[in-house]
Design an enzyme around this catalytic site. Structure first.
Site, PDB file in Angstrom:
ATOM      1  N   CYS A  98      45.374  27.958  42.522  1.00  0.00           N
ATOM      2  CA  CYS A  98      44.542  29.130  42.272  1.00  0.00           C
ATOM      3  C   CYS A  98      43.133  28.588  42.013  1.00  0.00           C
ATOM      4  O   CYS A  98      42.974  27.520  41.419  1.00  0.00           O
ATOM      5  CB  CYS A  98      45.034  29.883  41.044  1.00  0.00           C
ATOM      6  SG  CYS A  98      44.187  31.461  40.818  1.00  0.00           S
ATOM      7  N   ASN A 202      44.727  39.470  38.152  1.00  0.00           N
ATOM      8  CA  ASN A 202      43.573  38.669  37.766  1.00  0.00           C
ATOM      9  C   ASN A 202      42.730  38.216  38.959  1.00  0.00           C
ATOM     10  O   ASN A 202      41.663  37.670  38.777  1.00  0.00           O
ATOM     11  CB  ASN A 202      44.056  37.444  36.994  1.00  0.00           C
ATOM     12  CG  ASN A 202      45.144  36.701  37.750  1.00  0.00           C
ATOM     13  OD1 ASN A 202      45.816  37.270  38.606  1.00  0.00           O
ATOM     14  ND2 ASN A 202      45.314  35.433  37.476  1.00  0.00           N
ATOM     15  N   HIS A 234      38.419  34.801  43.969  1.00  0.00           N
ATOM     16  CA  HIS A 234      39.401  34.154  43.086  1.00  0.00           C
ATOM     17  C   HIS A 234      40.817  34.495  43.544  1.00  0.00           C
ATOM     18  O   HIS A 234      41.241  35.647  43.446  1.00  0.00           O
ATOM     19  CB  HIS A 234      39.192  34.651  41.644  1.00  0.00           C
ATOM     20  CG  HIS A 234      40.223  34.150  40.674  1.00  0.00           C
ATOM     21  ND1 HIS A 234      40.750  34.924  39.664  1.00  0.00           N
ATOM     22  CD2 HIS A 234      40.835  32.947  40.546  1.00  0.00           C
ATOM     23  CE1 HIS A 234      41.624  34.225  38.962  1.00  0.00           C
ATOM     24  NE2 HIS A 234      41.704  33.021  39.483  1.00  0.00           N
ATOM     25  N   GLY A 374      34.507  35.150  34.325  1.00  0.00           N
ATOM     26  CA  GLY A 374      34.321  35.705  32.980  1.00  0.00           C
ATOM     27  C   GLY A 374      35.125  36.976  32.865  1.00  0.00           C
ATOM     28  O   GLY A 374      36.269  36.973  32.416  1.00  0.00           O
ATOM     29  N   MET A 376      35.133  41.297  34.890  1.00  0.00           N
ATOM     30  CA  MET A 376      34.452  42.216  35.799  1.00  0.00           C
ATOM     31  C   MET A 376      33.360  43.018  35.096  1.00  0.00           C
ATOM     32  O   MET A 376      32.560  43.673  35.754  1.00  0.00           O
ATOM     33  CB  MET A 376      35.468  43.154  36.444  1.00  0.00           C
ATOM     34  CG  MET A 376      36.239  43.968  35.445  1.00  0.00           C
ATOM     35  SD  MET A 376      37.414  45.027  36.286  1.00  0.00           S
ATOM     36  CE  MET A 376      38.584  45.265  34.959  1.00  0.00           C
ATOM     37  N   HIS A 397      37.769  27.033  33.077  1.00  0.00           N
ATOM     38  CA  HIS A 397      37.852  27.745  34.353  1.00  0.00           C
ATOM     39  C   HIS A 397      37.497  29.212  34.230  1.00  0.00           C
ATOM     40  O   HIS A 397      37.439  29.928  35.221  1.00  0.00           O
ATOM     41  CB  HIS A 397      39.245  27.591  34.947  1.00  0.00           C
ATOM     42  CG  HIS A 397      40.247  28.569  34.416  1.00  0.00           C
ATOM     43  ND1 HIS A 397      40.442  28.801  33.070  1.00  0.00           N
ATOM     44  CD2 HIS A 397      41.130  29.379  35.071  1.00  0.00           C
ATOM     45  CE1 HIS A 397      41.392  29.699  32.927  1.00  0.00           C
ATOM     46  NE2 HIS A 397      41.823  30.060  34.112  1.00  0.00           N
ATOM     47  N   GLY A 400      38.991  33.065  29.606  1.00  0.00           N
ATOM     48  CA  GLY A 400      40.309  32.932  28.981  1.00  0.00           C
ATOM     49  C   GLY A 400      40.706  34.220  28.280  1.00  0.00           C
ATOM     50  O   GLY A 400      39.871  34.918  27.706  1.00  0.00           O
TER      51      GLY A 400
HETATM   52  P1  5GP Z   1      43.164  32.952  35.673  1.00  0.00           P
HETATM   53  O1  5GP Z   1      43.091  32.070  36.847  1.00  0.00           O
HETATM   54  O2  5GP Z   1      43.464  32.169  34.419  1.00  0.00           O
HETATM   55  O3  5GP Z   1      44.052  34.125  35.835  1.00  0.00           O
HETATM   56  O4  5GP Z   1      41.721  33.596  35.514  1.00  0.00           O
HETATM   57  C1  5GP Z   1      40.571  32.821  35.446  1.00  0.00           C
HETATM   58  C2  5GP Z   1      39.483  33.549  34.711  1.00  0.00           C
HETATM   59  O5  5GP Z   1      38.928  34.581  35.520  1.00  0.00           O
HETATM   60  C3  5GP Z   1      39.909  34.296  33.464  1.00  0.00           C
HETATM   61  O6  5GP Z   1      39.988  33.443  32.356  1.00  0.00           O
HETATM   62  C4  5GP Z   1      38.831  35.333  33.297  1.00  0.00           C
HETATM   63  O7  5GP Z   1      37.803  34.884  32.443  1.00  0.00           O
HETATM   64  C5  5GP Z   1      38.254  35.500  34.689  1.00  0.00           C
HETATM   65  N1  5GP Z   1      38.412  36.853  35.256  1.00  0.00           N
HETATM   66  C6  5GP Z   1      39.519  37.637  35.292  1.00  0.00           C
HETATM   67  N2  5GP Z   1      39.258  38.793  35.946  1.00  0.00           N
HETATM   68  C7  5GP Z   1      37.949  38.720  36.351  1.00  0.00           C
HETATM   69  C8  5GP Z   1      37.088  39.574  37.117  1.00  0.00           C
HETATM   70  O8  5GP Z   1      37.440  40.652  37.577  1.00  0.00           O
HETATM   71  N3  5GP Z   1      35.814  39.143  37.340  1.00  0.00           N
HETATM   72  C9  5GP Z   1      35.358  37.939  36.881  1.00  0.00           C
HETATM   73  N4  5GP Z   1      34.105  37.583  37.159  1.00  0.00           N
HETATM   74  N5  5GP Z   1      36.142  37.113  36.154  1.00  0.00           N
HETATM   75  C10 5GP Z   1      37.417  37.495  35.907  1.00  0.00           C
HETATM   76 MN    MN Z   2      46.006  32.851  40.369  1.00  0.00          MN
HETATM   77 MN    MN Z   3      43.122  31.578  38.687  1.00  0.00          MN
END
Ligand code: 5GP
Ligand code: MN
Ligand code: MN
Length: 474
Positions: A98, A202, A234, A374, A376, A397, A400
Site C-alpha cells: 500500500c 482509507n 493512495h 493526513g 480529506m 506515512h 495515523g
Molecule cells: P493507511 O495506509 O494507514 O490506511 O493510511 C495512511 C494515512 O492516510 C492515514 O494515516 C491518514 O492520515 C491518511 N488518510 C486517510 N484518508 C485520507 C484522505 O482521504 N485524504 C488524505 N489526504 N489522507 C488520508
Molecule cells: Mn492500503
Molecule cells: Mn496505506
C-alpha cells in the site's frame, strides 16, 4: 502511556523492560501529546516485536503509530538473516505495498478552481473505487504473472502512463525477487478484475493545492510551488495482496511452531528469513509489491485521462511513488558496521537521505520525497529524507488513526461530513457514505503535529503542506 515511557530526547522515548522481560529495546518517536494520546495497544505490540529473534537495533514506532494486526501501524523493525532474524506477514501488513503515488501538475488552484466540480465528477466516473468494484481490465492468468514479475513496467508497456514515470517509482517500478509461483491461484484469481482499482475505505485519489513551502531547495528539486495542483493516489495490492497475507499468516505460524520460535500470539507469526517458508513468503510479497506498483501506474493513467477531459493543457508528472507496507533487504549501519537487514515498514515509508544511490538524479542532493497522508479535511505533507535518519531510513506515512472505525461510525454521519466539507470548498465523491464516516478527518491525529514531530525527531524534513480540494474516496 507517558508514565510507562522514559523520555530520552524531546522527540524520542523508550519503553523500559519489566523485571524478567527479555527483549531488545523499544524506541518511540514523537512528542508528549502524540504519545500521551496513543492507544495503549501500541506499547504491548511493539514490545512483542522487540522480543522476536534476530532483531537489529531497536523495535521502533513512528509519530503516527496506532494499533495494527500483530505489528503496530507505524512500526519499523529490522532483522538480520544471519542472526536468525525473521520475516512476518503481520509486519508487512495485509495490503502489501500500500502506498502513495504523487503527481505534480502544471495547473494552479486559482485558475483551475471553477472546474473542480466537473473534475470531481469526471474522476469519480473514471476511477473504479469501492468494495468489490471491478476495473476496466480483465487479465488472464499469464498476464497476472507478467504483472507480478514486471510491476509498473508491465503497465507502461500496456500503454498506461509513461516510461518517464518509472524513474520516480520506488525500485524504479519493478521489485526484484518476485516469485509469481509462490502466489496462490486464488490470490491471482481475486486480482483478475481488480487491476486499476482504488479499493475501499482509507484509499483515495485526492486533488490537493500546495499551500505552504517549508524547504525551498527541496521544493525546487521536487518541482513544487505554492498554489500548484498535486494529485495523490493512495492504494495498494488489492485482493491479491490481501490473499497472500491471509495464506502466509497460516504458513508462517506453522513454520514458527515447527522451528520452535516462540511468538506471543498468532498475529506475530513469523519464520526465519533463511527458512524455506520465510523465503517463499518473501517471493510472494515481492510479487505483491509489483501488483501494487502496476496498480498505481494504471490509476495514474486514468487520472491523466480524466484531467485531460477537463483541462486540455494539463500535464501530470510523477513526483514519486512510495510504499508504506513492505519488508525490504537493505544495507544499514548498526554500531558502525554495515549489515544487510530485512526492514519491515508497516505503515511507515522508506525515507532515503541525500546521496542515496537508489534516488533519481533529480532528487539526489535533497533526499527522497516522503509522502504523508493526513485526512480529506485537513491536509497532507511532502517531506524529504535525511542523511542521518535514526530509524533505518524510515518516516511517518500519515497522520495515523486516533479513533477506530467503529468509534468514528458512532460519532459521524457520512452525508453530513460531505456537506460540511463542501462548505469548506472540499468536494468528496464516494460510493460509500459509511466509508466517509469511518474516515472522518476527526478520526485521525493532528497531521500538523505528526509532521512537526517527524521533522523534530530527525526522520524527515517538511517540504510542503498540501490542502485537499477534491477527494475520490474508496
Ligand atoms: P493507511 O495506509 O494507514 O490506511 O493510511 C495512511 C494515512 O492516510 C492515514 O494515516 C491518514 O492520515 C491518511 N488518510 C486517510 N484518508 C485520507 C484522505 O482521504 N485524504 C488524505 N489526504 N489522507 C488520508
Ligand atoms: Mn492500503
Ligand atoms: Mn496505506
Amino acid at each position: 502511556n507517558l508514565s510507562q515511557l522514559r523520555q530520552l530526547q524531546p522527540y524520542l522515548w523508550s519503553l523500559p523492560r519489566q523485571p524478567g522481560e527479555e527483549r531488545a529495546d523499544v524506541l518511540l518517536y514523537g512528542s508528549a501529546p502524540l504519545l500521551g494520546s496513543m492507544d495503549d495497544k501500541v506499547l504491548e505490540q511493539i514490545a512483542n516485536v522487540a522480543g522476536l529473534p534476530g532483531l537489529a537495533g531497536a523495535a521502533m514506532t513512528m509519530p503516527d503509530a496506532h494499533w495494527g494486526y500483530g505489528f503496530p501501524i507505524g512500526g519499523v523493525a529490522a532483522f538480520d538473516a544471519e542472526q536468525g532474524g525473521v520475516i512476518s506477514a503481520g509486519g508487512v501488513g495485509f495490503d502489501i505495498s500500500c502506498g502513495i503515488r504523487c503527481l505534480r501538475s502544471n495547473l494552479d488552484v486559482g485558475n483551475a478552481l471553477p472546474e473542480f466540480g466537473r473534475l470531481a465528477d469526471t474522476l469519480f466516473h473514471a476511477i473504479p473505487a469501492g468494495v468489490g468494484e471491478e476495473g476496466h481490465l480483465k487479465l488472464n492468468p499469464a498476464q497476472i504473472d507478467q504483472v507480478l514479475r514486471e510491476g509498473a513496467h508491465w503497465a507502461v508497456n500496456q500503454g498506461y502512463g509513461l516510461a518517464a514515470d518509472l524513474e520516480y517509482i520506488e525500485e524504479h517500478g519493478r521489485m526484484s525477487g518476485s516469485v509469481p509461483d509462490n502466489v496462490s491461484e486464488l490470490a491471482k484469481k481475486r486480482q483478475r478484475g481488480e487491476m486499476g482499482t482504488l479499493g475501499s475505505g482509507n484509499h483515495y485519489l485526492e486533488i490537493q493545492g500546495v499551500e505552504k513551502i517549508y524547504d525551498v531547495a527541496a521544493a525546487s528539486a521536487f518541482g513544487l510551488r505554492e498554489g500548484q495542483i498535486i494529485v495523490s493516489i493512495h492504494c495498494g495490492s488489492r485482493g491479491l495482496g490481501h490473499q497472500i497475507g491471509t495464506e502466509y499468516l497460516v504458513m508462517l505460524a506453522k513454520a514458527a511452531s515447527r522451528l520452535g520460535i516462540r511468538v506471543p500470539n498468532r498475529e506475530l507469526a513469523c519464520a526465519p528469513i533463511q527458512s524455506p517458508e520465510g523465503q517463499q513468503y518473501i517471493g510472494a510479497m515481492n510479487a505483491g509489491i509489483n501488483c501494487a506498483l502496476a496498480n498505481r501506474q494504471i490509476l495514474t493513467h486514468l487520472a491523466r485521462t480524466a484531467f485531460a477531459q477537463v483541462y486540455p493543457k494539463a500535464n501530470l508528472e510523477t513526483l514519486f511513488d512510495v510504499s508504506h507496507n513492505t519488508c525490504k533487504a537493505e544495507m544499514h549501519e548498526v554500531d558502525g558496521k554495515p549489515r544487510l537487514l530485512h526492514v519491515h515498514r508497516k505503515g511507515a515509508t522508506r525515507a532515503f537521505g541525500p546521496g542515496h544511490p537508489m534516488l533519481p538524479e533529480r532528487y539526489r542532493d535533497v533526499g527522497q520525497p516522503v509522502v504523508m497522508g493526513g485526512s480529506m479535511g485537513t491536509g497532507s505533507y511532502i517531506l524529504a529524507g535525511n542523511r542521518a535518519n535514526p530509524a533505518f531510513s524510515s518516516a511517518s506515512h500519515g497522520a495515523g488513526r486516533a479513533l477506530s472505525r467503529h468509534q468514528s461510525l458512532a460519532r459521524w454521519h457520512g452525508r453530513q461530513l460531505v456537506d460540511e466539507l463542501a462548505r469548506q470548498g472540499i468536494l468528496i465523491r464516494t460510493r460509500s457514505m459509511r466509508g466517509v464516516a469511518e474516515e472522518a478527518p476527526g478520526a485521525y491525529k493532528d497531521v500538523d503535529l505528526v509532521a512537526e514531530a517527524t521533522e523534530q525527531a530527525g526522520l524527515a524534513r517538511r517540504v510542503a503542506f498540501l490542502r485537499p480540494k477534491v477527494c475520490v474516496k474508496g
